[in-house]
Design an enzyme around this catalytic site. Sequence first.
Site, PDB file in Angstrom:
ATOM      1  N   HIS A  60       0.759  -1.187   0.056  1.00 13.95           N
ATOM      2  CA  HIS A  60      -0.029   0.011   0.086  1.00 13.95           C
ATOM      3  C   HIS A  60       0.845   1.191  -0.073  1.00 13.95           C
ATOM      4  O   HIS A  60       1.825   1.280   0.480  1.00 13.95           O
ATOM      5  CB  HIS A  60      -0.910  -0.111   1.290  1.00 13.95           C
ATOM      6  CG  HIS A  60      -2.040  -0.979   1.283  1.00 13.95           C
ATOM      7  ND1 HIS A  60      -3.055  -0.822   2.195  1.00 13.95           N
ATOM      8  CD2 HIS A  60      -2.315  -2.302   0.495  1.00 13.95           C
ATOM      9  CE1 HIS A  60      -4.038  -1.959   1.900  1.00 13.95           C
ATOM     10  NE2 HIS A  60      -3.164  -2.854   0.881  1.00 13.95           N
ATOM     11  N   GLU A  62       1.078   3.738   1.883  1.00 16.92           N
ATOM     12  CA  GLU A  62       1.311   4.177   3.388  1.00 16.92           C
ATOM     13  C   GLU A  62       2.637   3.274   3.512  1.00 16.92           C
ATOM     14  O   GLU A  62       3.492   3.896   4.142  1.00 16.92           O
ATOM     15  CB  GLU A  62       0.355   4.412   4.152  1.00 16.92           C
ATOM     16  CG  GLU A  62      -0.877   5.286   3.796  1.00 16.92           C
ATOM     17  CD  GLU A  62      -1.733   4.673   3.080  1.00 16.92           C
ATOM     18  OE1 GLU A  62      -2.986   5.194   3.202  1.00 16.92           O
ATOM     19  OE2 GLU A  62      -1.739   3.797   2.272  1.00 16.92           O
ATOM     20  N   CYS A  90      -5.906   2.224   5.635  1.00 20.39           N
ATOM     21  CA  CYS A  90      -6.986   1.017   5.869  1.00 20.39           C
ATOM     22  C   CYS A  90      -6.315   0.666   7.092  1.00 20.39           C
ATOM     23  O   CYS A  90      -5.333   1.162   7.938  1.00 20.39           O
ATOM     24  CB  CYS A  90      -6.616   0.096   5.009  1.00 20.39           C
ATOM     25  SG  CYS A  90      -4.758  -0.751   4.868  1.00 20.39           S
ATOM     26  N   CYS A  93      -2.314  -0.169   7.129  1.00 18.55           N
ATOM     27  CA  CYS A  93      -1.615   1.219   7.218  1.00 18.55           C
ATOM     28  C   CYS A  93      -1.500   1.909   8.287  1.00 18.55           C
ATOM     29  O   CYS A  93      -0.624   2.207   8.849  1.00 18.55           O
ATOM     30  CB  CYS A  93      -2.087   1.851   5.800  1.00 18.55           C
ATOM     31  SG  CYS A  93      -1.609   1.227   4.280  1.00 18.55           S
TER      32      CYS A  93
END
Length: 163
Positions: A60, A62, A90, A93
């Site tokens: 992801h 992040e 999410c 993250c």
Amino acid sequence: MQSDKTPQGHEDYMRLAIALSQKNVEQGGGGPFGAVIVKDGEIIAQSSNAVTSSNDPTAHAEVSAIRLAAKALNSFDLSGCVIYTSCEPCPMCLGAIYWSRISKIFFANTREDAEAIGFDDKLIYEEINRPMSERQLPAEQVLHSEALEVFQSWKQETNKTHY
């Protein structure tokens, strides 16, 4: 680049995160997510989602930006850093942001906005609140006493880095 302490600076960094997400959509790199990490008014790291292009479900924006920032700062402790992400993080993250000790999160889209385009984290948020025995993903404890011995070794170790 302006200091991240000014509203204009926040907008500039967020526009960069959003631009990274748009570029990722256009280039087919992964989901429409971008993240920028700033410390003392300086961009330390920036990344976009690379889940599908790298076949890494943890890639992801992040998490990738955190990895790059930790490498750039040669530290697992990102205290004093700020993350700008094109979407509310999410659960994975968010956990990584907490573990890295990033000082503040700025986000643009919400998790509801993400759900509306097919990225639904609701199940994970709900599962975290359930007892393990009631979760959809079965989990079973095995060899607890043997693993606990390692934890006792860690507890007694005097030459360790706390984190």
